[in-house]
Design a protein around this motif. Structure first.
Motif, PDB file in Angstrom:
ATOM      1  N   GLY A 189       0.797  -1.130  -0.194  1.00  5.56           N
ATOM      2  CA  GLY A 189       0.009  -0.070  -0.034  1.00  5.56           C
ATOM      3  C   GLY A 189       0.909   1.213   0.021  1.00  5.56           C
ATOM      4  O   GLY A 189       0.666   2.171  -0.798  1.00  5.56           O
ATOM      5  N   LEU A 190       1.828   1.214   0.784  1.00  8.91           N
ATOM      6  CA  LEU A 190       2.989   2.180   0.812  1.00  8.91           C
ATOM      7  C   LEU A 190       3.384   2.615  -0.325  1.00  8.91           C
ATOM      8  O   LEU A 190       3.582   3.743  -1.102  1.00  8.91           O
ATOM      9  N   PRO A 245      10.983   7.698  -0.943  1.00  4.17           N
ATOM     10  CA  PRO A 245      11.847   6.552  -0.521  1.00  4.17           C
ATOM     11  C   PRO A 245      11.210   6.195   1.161  1.00  4.17           C
ATOM     12  O   PRO A 245      11.788   5.142   1.389  1.00  4.17           O
ATOM     13  N   CYS A 246      10.457   6.972   1.633  1.00  5.49           N
ATOM     14  CA  CYS A 246      10.199   6.600   3.095  1.00  5.49           C
ATOM     15  C   CYS A 246       8.858   6.895   3.448  1.00  5.49           C
ATOM     16  O   CYS A 246       8.230   7.718   2.689  1.00  5.49           O
ATOM     17  N   GLY A 247       8.103   6.416   4.287  1.00  9.60           N
ATOM     18  CA  GLY A 247       6.573   6.812   4.621  1.00  9.60           C
ATOM     19  C   GLY A 247       6.152   5.793   5.686  1.00  9.60           C
ATOM     20  O   GLY A 247       6.662   4.769   6.040  1.00  9.60           O
ATOM     21  N   PHE A 264       7.588  13.224   4.331  1.00  7.82           N
ATOM     22  CA  PHE A 264       7.061  11.911   3.866  1.00  7.82           C
ATOM     23  C   PHE A 264       5.401  11.784   3.848  1.00  7.82           C
ATOM     24  O   PHE A 264       4.887  12.748   4.114  1.00  7.82           O
ATOM     25  N   ASP A 265       4.977  10.855   3.186  1.00  4.11           N
ATOM     26  CA  ASP A 265       3.589  10.657   3.062  1.00  4.11           C
ATOM     27  C   ASP A 265       3.146   9.458   3.985  1.00  4.11           C
ATOM     28  O   ASP A 265       3.658   8.621   4.233  1.00  4.11           O
ATOM     29  N   ALA A 304       2.355   0.353   9.241  1.00  4.25           N
ATOM     30  CA  ALA A 304       4.015   0.199   8.975  1.00  4.25           C
ATOM     31  C   ALA A 304       4.644   1.120   8.228  1.00  4.25           C
ATOM     32  O   ALA A 304       3.956   1.964   7.698  1.00  4.25           O
ATOM     33  N   GLY A 305       6.090   1.321   8.589  1.00  3.76           N
ATOM     34  CA  GLY A 305       6.692   2.250   7.982  1.00  3.76           C
ATOM     35  C   GLY A 305       7.961   1.946   7.535  1.00  3.76           C
ATOM     36  O   GLY A 305       8.456   1.127   7.987  1.00  3.76           O
TER      37      GLY A 305
END
Length: 331
Positions: free
Chosen positions: A105-106, A113-115, A250-251, A127-128
């Protein structure tokens, strides 16, 4: 030509999507529950059925797949992976990667690159991934282990709310008539006795009754949805703090049917507040394509293929799995 498959195995449905190295969709498949935690045999059958339906549509064999990426609900701990790897190999997958479903989903919801990903479908999960590649998951194990909500719990909240309004513990609620209609009863007393006498379970669809009731201002429905948002916000903040992302850009990607199909801000509002407090530079975004698309992109990337803008544009616009067009395979 190289071929890649992405699989999204959720608590109520499993999707498979197959493409070539250029991002052309060649096949898709759909089946039932793909979460091994509620039945490993059933999950294996669902994953297999979806995969082979996609292969049949593309005119390919499983051995033709260069890499498969499976984002599976219930892929949470080493114990889960010890079950999942033999299961997936038994189906016939050889070159594959397994992750929890929040990560696809991310991947589908952000190009950063992160989120952080928040899932609210049959169950909930958070989760991240940090800038340095570390991962952290918070929740995904049910109410006893700290979670609240998802369709598999909010359905019970609807049922309880109607019963408590009937027996006088709570005020009347607009949830009563829709629930009676959904379950096929004329009166709450009849429903109460039948469920109690026969050990019946509340269907997942009962959770969706919250949205129209909330739209009409029902206090009970609004309170339940608000609590769902508060709990998901706490999970997002926990992931952010654990990964040291408080100052990052980040998103936070919202995924799962209860967040993407029906919510008008009742759940999202508390999430946005919690995220703003934990990481002021973060943005909350709603996933606008199917998570299985993120699984396909991850499969390509696992094989060293860069997901270009052209590949993004071929898939990222699809919000409905059934609407994803199939491209004729070119040898």
């Amino acid at each position: 030509m190289a071929y890649y498959m992405g699989i999204d195995g959720g608590g109520s449905k499993t999707y498979a999507l197959l493409c070539d190295e250029h991002g052309n969709v060649l096949g898709k498949g759909r089946s039932g529950n793909g979460n091994h935690q509620t039945g490993a045999r059933r999950a294996a059958a669902s994953i297999s059925a979806a995969a082979f339906e996609a292969l049949a549509e593309a005119g390919l064999q499983l051995s033709d797949i260069r890499h498969a990426y499976l984002g599976l609900a219930g892929a949470d701990r080493k114990t889960d992976y010890d079950i999942l790897h033999p299961m997936i190999r038994t189906i016939g997958f050889m070159n594959y990667t397994i992750s929890g479903d929040p990560m696809i989903g991310l991947r589908a919801g952000t190009s950063r690159p992160c989120g952080v990903a928040l899932i609210c479908g049959t169950g909930t999960n958070a989760a991240g991934r940090s800038r340095d590649g570390r991962h952290y998951q918070c929740g995904g194990f049910d109410y006893m282990y700290g979670d609240f909500g998802g369709g598999g719990a909010l359905n019970i909240e609807v049922f309880r709310t109607v019963l408590r309004a009937w027996d006088g513990r709570e005020a009347p609620t607009l949830l009563t008539e829709p629930l009676l209609k959904l379950l096929g009863y004329a009166q709450v007393e009849d429903m109460f006795n039948d469920f109690l006498d026969h050990g019946k379970s509340v269907p997942l669809d009962a959770a969706r009754l919250l949205f129209p009731a909330a739209a009409e201002g029902d206090a009970a429905a609004l309170a339940i949805l608000h609590r769902q948002g508060v709990e998901l916000g706490k999970a997002a903040a926990a992931v952010i703090h654990r990964l040291g992302m408080a100052n990052d850009v980040f998103d936070v990607v919202l995924a799962g049917s209860l967040l993407t199909r029906g919510d008008r801000g009742w759940i999202r509002g508390p999430i946005e507040q919690a995220v703003h407090n934990a990481a002021p530079n973060a943005s909350v975004v709603t996933l606008t394509t199917e998570p299985v698309v993120g699984a396909v992109w991850s499969a390509l990337e696992e094989d060293g293929i860069i997901v270009t803008n052209g590949i993004y544009e071929k898939m990222r616009v699809f919000q409905d799995f059934e609407a994803i067009p199939i491209t004729t395979r070119q040898e």
